[in-house]
Scaffold this active site. Structure first.
Site, mmCIF file in Angstrom:
data_model
loop_
_atom_site.group_PDB
_atom_site.id
_atom_site.type_symbol
_atom_site.label_atom_id
_atom_site.label_comp_id
_atom_site.label_asym_id
_atom_site.label_seq_id
_atom_site.Cartn_x
_atom_site.Cartn_y
_atom_site.Cartn_z
ATOM 1 N N CYS A 31 3.460 -4.360 -6.231
ATOM 2 C CA CYS A 31 2.684 -3.857 -5.087
ATOM 3 C C CYS A 31 1.380 -4.642 -5.032
ATOM 4 O O CYS A 31 0.629 -4.678 -5.993
ATOM 5 C CB CYS A 31 2.402 -2.370 -5.289
ATOM 6 S SG CYS A 31 1.173 -1.720 -4.152
ATOM 7 N N CYS A 35 -1.745 -3.092 2.059
ATOM 8 C CA CYS A 35 -1.188 -2.628 3.333
ATOM 9 C C CYS A 35 -1.639 -1.211 3.692
ATOM 10 O O CYS A 35 -1.715 -0.869 4.863
ATOM 11 C CB CYS A 35 0.328 -2.718 3.318
ATOM 12 S SG CYS A 35 1.089 -1.687 2.068
ATOM 13 N N THR A 89 -3.677 3.449 -4.423
ATOM 14 C CA THR A 89 -3.233 2.077 -4.692
ATOM 15 C C THR A 89 -4.377 1.087 -4.512
ATOM 16 O O THR A 89 -5.010 1.053 -3.454
ATOM 17 C CB THR A 89 -2.082 1.729 -3.727
ATOM 18 O OG1 THR A 89 -0.969 2.559 -4.057
ATOM 19 C CG2 THR A 89 -1.672 0.284 -3.832
ATOM 20 N N GLU A 120 -2.800 2.142 -9.489
ATOM 21 C CA GLU A 120 -3.108 3.405 -8.815
ATOM 22 C C GLU A 120 -4.211 4.121 -9.582
ATOM 23 O O GLU A 120 -4.365 3.895 -10.788
ATOM 24 C CB GLU A 120 -1.886 4.336 -8.734
ATOM 25 C CG GLU A 120 -0.983 4.065 -7.549
ATOM 26 C CD GLU A 120 -0.111 2.841 -7.754
ATOM 27 O OE1 GLU A 120 0.261 2.585 -8.912
ATOM 28 O OE2 GLU A 120 0.176 2.132 -6.771
ATOM 29 N N HIS A 164 2.953 2.838 7.912
ATOM 30 C CA HIS A 164 3.092 2.510 6.494
ATOM 31 C C HIS A 164 4.553 2.412 6.053
ATOM 32 O O HIS A 164 4.863 1.683 5.111
ATOM 33 C CB HIS A 164 2.352 3.568 5.663
ATOM 34 C CG HIS A 164 1.993 3.087 4.296
ATOM 35 N ND1 HIS A 164 1.580 1.803 4.035
ATOM 36 C CD2 HIS A 164 1.996 3.716 3.091
ATOM 37 C CE1 HIS A 164 1.342 1.669 2.745
ATOM 38 N NE2 HIS A 164 1.598 2.809 2.143
ATOM 39 N N TYR A 214 6.959 -1.002 3.698
ATOM 40 C CA TYR A 214 7.781 -1.046 2.493
ATOM 41 C C TYR A 214 8.811 -2.185 2.540
ATOM 42 O O TYR A 214 9.660 -2.305 1.655
ATOM 43 C CB TYR A 214 8.423 0.329 2.231
ATOM 44 C CG TYR A 214 7.417 1.214 1.526
ATOM 45 C CD1 TYR A 214 6.248 1.578 2.174
ATOM 46 C CD2 TYR A 214 7.588 1.625 0.215
ATOM 47 C CE1 TYR A 214 5.279 2.330 1.526
ATOM 48 C CE2 TYR A 214 6.623 2.374 -0.439
ATOM 49 C CZ TYR A 214 5.475 2.724 0.229
ATOM 50 O OH TYR A 214 4.521 3.456 -0.420
ATOM 51 N N CYS A 259 7.866 -4.780 1.760
ATOM 52 C CA CYS A 259 7.458 -5.439 0.506
ATOM 53 C C CYS A 259 8.539 -5.252 -0.555
ATOM 54 O O CYS A 259 8.767 -6.137 -1.385
ATOM 55 C CB CYS A 259 6.124 -4.879 0.010
ATOM 56 S SG CYS A 259 6.182 -3.124 -0.424
ATOM 57 N N GLU A 276 7.191 4.437 -6.124
ATOM 58 C CA GLU A 276 6.434 4.239 -4.880
ATOM 59 C C GLU A 276 7.388 4.210 -3.685
ATOM 60 O O GLU A 276 7.059 4.716 -2.610
ATOM 61 C CB GLU A 276 5.620 2.950 -4.946
ATOM 62 C CG GLU A 276 4.605 2.836 -3.820
ATOM 63 C CD GLU A 276 3.738 1.600 -3.947
ATOM 64 O OE1 GLU A 276 4.269 0.484 -4.056
ATOM 65 O OE2 GLU A 276 2.511 1.751 -3.944
HETATM 66 C C1 FAD Z 1 3.041 4.516 -6.657
HETATM 67 C C2 FAD Z 1 2.447 5.325 -5.554
HETATM 68 C C3 FAD Z 1 1.444 4.772 -4.766
HETATM 69 C C4 FAD Z 1 0.835 5.536 -3.777
HETATM 70 N N1 FAD Z 1 -0.209 4.995 -3.045
HETATM 71 C C5 FAD Z 1 -0.901 5.781 -2.200
HETATM 72 C C6 FAD Z 1 -2.082 5.293 -1.551
HETATM 73 O O1 FAD Z 1 -2.474 4.148 -1.710
HETATM 74 N N2 FAD Z 1 -2.757 6.133 -0.726
HETATM 75 C C7 FAD Z 1 -2.371 7.410 -0.532
HETATM 76 O O2 FAD Z 1 -3.054 8.116 0.202
HETATM 77 N N3 FAD Z 1 -1.272 7.917 -1.138
HETATM 78 C C8 FAD Z 1 -0.538 7.121 -1.961
HETATM 79 N N4 FAD Z 1 0.589 7.626 -2.578
HETATM 80 C C9 FAD Z 1 0.886 9.032 -2.411
HETATM 81 C C10 FAD Z 1 2.156 9.391 -1.659
HETATM 82 O O3 FAD Z 1 1.949 9.362 -0.285
HETATM 83 C C11 FAD Z 1 2.518 10.791 -2.183
HETATM 84 O O4 FAD Z 1 3.017 10.620 -3.504
HETATM 85 C C12 FAD Z 1 3.530 11.530 -1.326
HETATM 86 O O5 FAD Z 1 2.971 11.841 -0.082
HETATM 87 C C13 FAD Z 1 3.993 12.807 -2.034
HETATM 88 O O6 FAD Z 1 2.897 13.590 -2.414
HETATM 89 P P1 FAD Z 1 2.764 14.101 -3.904
HETATM 90 O O7 FAD Z 1 2.888 12.934 -4.815
HETATM 91 O O8 FAD Z 1 1.546 14.938 -3.999
HETATM 92 O O9 FAD Z 1 4.045 14.969 -4.175
HETATM 93 P P2 FAD Z 1 4.281 16.474 -3.751
HETATM 94 O O10 FAD Z 1 3.690 16.708 -2.406
HETATM 95 O O11 FAD Z 1 3.877 17.371 -4.856
HETATM 96 O O12 FAD Z 1 5.845 16.483 -3.590
HETATM 97 C C14 FAD Z 1 6.754 16.819 -4.646
HETATM 98 C C15 FAD Z 1 7.970 17.489 -4.015
HETATM 99 O O13 FAD Z 1 7.573 18.728 -3.410
HETATM 100 C C16 FAD Z 1 7.969 18.767 -2.045
HETATM 101 N N5 FAD Z 1 6.921 19.486 -1.302
HETATM 102 C C17 FAD Z 1 5.600 19.228 -1.282
HETATM 103 N N6 FAD Z 1 4.948 20.106 -0.491
HETATM 104 C C18 FAD Z 1 5.871 20.934 0.004
HETATM 105 C C19 FAD Z 1 5.822 22.072 0.872
HETATM 106 N N7 FAD Z 1 4.683 22.502 1.399
HETATM 107 N N8 FAD Z 1 6.992 22.679 1.171
HETATM 108 C C20 FAD Z 1 8.164 22.239 0.653
HETATM 109 N N9 FAD Z 1 8.266 21.179 -0.184
HETATM 110 C C21 FAD Z 1 7.139 20.549 -0.511
HETATM 111 C C22 FAD Z 1 8.099 17.312 -1.629
HETATM 112 O O14 FAD Z 1 8.979 17.136 -0.524
HETATM 113 C C23 FAD Z 1 8.624 16.663 -2.903
HETATM 114 O O15 FAD Z 1 10.009 16.792 -2.973
HETATM 115 C C24 FAD Z 1 1.250 6.856 -3.550
HETATM 116 C C25 FAD Z 1 2.270 7.404 -4.341
HETATM 117 C C26 FAD Z 1 2.864 6.657 -5.328
HETATM 118 C C27 FAD Z 1 3.932 7.285 -6.184
#
Ligand code: FAD
Length: 490
Positions: free
Chosen positions: A100, A104, A191, A257, A292, A296, A298, A446
């Site tokens: 990564c 982006c 990120t 990250e 966004h 991907y 990428c 990711e």
């Molecule tokens: C390597 C990596 C890089 C990233 N880079 C960025 C970045 O640069 N900037 C940025 O802003 N974000 C970034 N993200 C964040 C990414 O957008 C989030 O990981 C993603 O939106 C999921 O949120 P979470 O990780 O909090 O998981 P969660 O929201 O905790 O999700 C876990 C599970 O619970 C479910 N879930 C969550 N909420 C609910 C609900 N209310 N009802 C029912 N099911 C639910 C989800 O569908 C999923 O299956 C990155 C993530 C990763 C892993």
């Protein structure tokens, strides 16, 4: 200066003197830390390639705001050609870094904020569009790397921001002054945060009027007082401290990250792009994640490296001509090109927003990302299959170089006679890196969660898929009278 070279870029990050913690300690100089250097190299490459005539078609463009030549990462998309250029750039950089390269999220964030701010201003006579235009001009002129910060830590996912036991679990305004706002909260998974000069914050979920203080978007320098970065661990990251090139798998490049804490951070009025207009949070989140999701592409570039590595593993193992091996490489390619095709398709189908900025086709972008949540896993499985178990059980580089036992490693890890053992070991470690090590953070998890977890895309696909229209099509073909057949109209 509109396009910065890598050396200037690294110096500018050094000058920030960021407040970064890793393993419980403050890092004196993040740009010199062995765990951080590969991630910095990846961003540095986005600067150097912009100055390389061979890549300027993908890496640069003319600013619609100033007319100057700029790094394409800082561009607001003005046509479907721009959207396509982004997708092709992403794949090319994935091929060159196998990780990564972190830029982006900021570009997609700026584009989303730009088009939404225009519409908020139209409704409320606010001046957010003027603010974002000024910010983008600054970013373009100084060739700034912008961290795109959407994801809050979110606490109890079943509760809205204002219902949380701790109000700071979503970034929010804690105080208002004449000159700006003061915010508290924490963005997760950021990120490239330590490799960025600015952080652009956006809200992460739909909000109701009672969540007004959480409906904020703004940008501040990453070294603003009150910001603390806690560096994210990655699988096998401390191998980078051991000085071994082979064991790291990808010693040149890597992702990054971090957890970013905002503790009473001041945001001046001219850097605010949304403040309390809760009904615009959904369009902002949807447009950011829409932009966004095809970024991907990428992963297609990283897949190209992994498919190549799997092909080499088969060559080195002496099985390249076996039909199942060839078929597995075909399957990997098919999956990869399907992801790429979707990223291109949603870009070619882009539309102009009232601000003049272009937006991808949202349905196709969500289909694209849904594939991305799955295909890298299957490609990884096939790569591991072709590599053989030695990709996770082989001895270390130190064993290979050992005077006492190195000859055993060379002798017994040999594949086909014509290929040095070291080459086979390097390819195995690269496959390990991309499927299980630091590279897997970007290539696998990711792909799953970045730009939203799979369910987020399914919700959008359900909303945009227009099932009722499809039912009507079926009724016409089946010669069912639409009005008579509707039970709720009887
Ligand atoms: C390597 C990596 C890089 C990233 N880079 C960025 C970045 O640069 N900037 C940025 O802003 N974000 C970034 N993200 C964040 C990414 O957008 C989030 O990981 C993603 O939106 C999921 O949120 P979470 O990780 O909090 O998981 P969660 O929201 O905790 O999700 C876990 C599970 O619970 C479910 N879930 C969550 N909420 C609910 C609900 N209310 N009802 C029912 N099911 C639910 C989800 O569908 C999923 O299956 C990155 C993530 C990763 C892993």
């Amino acid at each position: 200066m509109s396009i910065r070279n890598a050396k200037d870029y690294i110096q500018s990050i050094r000058n920030l003197n960021l407040n970064v913690y890793m393993f419980g300690e403050k890092i004196k100089s993040p740009v010199d830390h062995p765990i951080i250097i590969p991630s910095l190299n990846a961003v540095a490459l986005t600067h150097d390639l912009a100055l390389d005539p061979m890549y300027e078609d993908l890496m640069t463009t003319k600013s619609h705001l100033t007319g100057e030549k700029i790094n394409f990462y800082n561009h607001i998309f003005q046509s479907t050609d721009d959207l396509v250029q982004k997708v092709k750039r992403q794949r090319m950089l994935g091929q060159k870094t196998a990780c990564c390269f972190q830029r982006c999220v900021g570009q997609d964030g700026m584009n989303a904020v730009y088009s939404v701010a225009f519409e908020v201003d139209k409704k409320y006579k606010t001046n957010y569009f003027e603010n974002i235009v000024k910010f983008v001009k600054y970013v373009q002129k100084e060739d700034i790397v912008v961290d795109g910060a959407m994801t809050d830590v979110k606490g109890d996912r079943g509760l809205s921001p204002s219902q949380q036991a701790d109000p700071d679990l979503y970034l929010h305004v804690v105080e208002r002054t004449e000159n700006g706002i003061i915010v508290n909260g924490c963005k997760a998974h950021q990120t490239g945060i330590c490799n960025s000069q600015e952080v652009l914050c956006m809200p992460t979920i739909a909000m109701k009027p009672e969540d007004k203080d959480y409906a904020i978007s703004f940008a501040v320098p990453t070294n603003t007082p009150g910001i603390t970065i806690i560096y994210g661990r990655q699988s096998c990251d401390t191998r980078k401290l051991e000085g071994s090139e082979i064991d790291v798998g990808n010693s040149m490049f890597g992702g990054q990250e971090g957890l970013v804490v905002f503790d009473h951070v001041f945001v001046p009025n001219e850097r605010i792009f949304l403040d309390g207009e809760t009904e615009f949070v959904i369009p902002l989140v949807e447009r950011f994640s829409g932009h966004h999701r095809p970024s991907y592409a990428c992963k297609c570039g990283v897949s190209d490296v992994l498919i190549g590595a799997a092909g080499l593993a088969a060559d080195y193992n002496g099985v390249a001509r076996a039909s199942h091996v060839r078929d597995k490489l075909i399957e990997m390619t098919h999956l990869n090109e399907t992801m790429f095709a979707c990223a291109l398709a949603c870009s070619y189908e882009g539309v102009e927003t009232p601000s003049g900025a272009y937006l991808i086709d949202l349905l196709l972008a969500n289909v694209c990302k849904q594939n991305v949540t799955r295909f890298p896993y299957e490609i990884s499985r096939l790569a591991e299959d072709l590599a053989g178990g030695i990709m996770v059980t082989q001895p270390s580089e130190k064993d290979l170089r050992s005077k006492e036992i190195g000859h055993y490693v060379k002798k017994y890890l040999k594949g086909v006679e014509s290929v040095p053992t070291e080459h086979r070991m390097r390819i195995m470690r690269l496959i390990e890196n991309l499927t299980l090590g630091t590279g897997a953070v970007g290539y696998r998890t990711e792909s799953l969660h970045g730009a939203g977890s799979p369910q987020a895309q399914r919700i959008m696909i359900a909303r945009l898929g227009n099932l009722e229209h499809k039912k009507r099509l079926a009724k016409v073909i089946a010669k069912i009278d639409a009005d008579e057949a509707e039970p709720d109209k009887e």
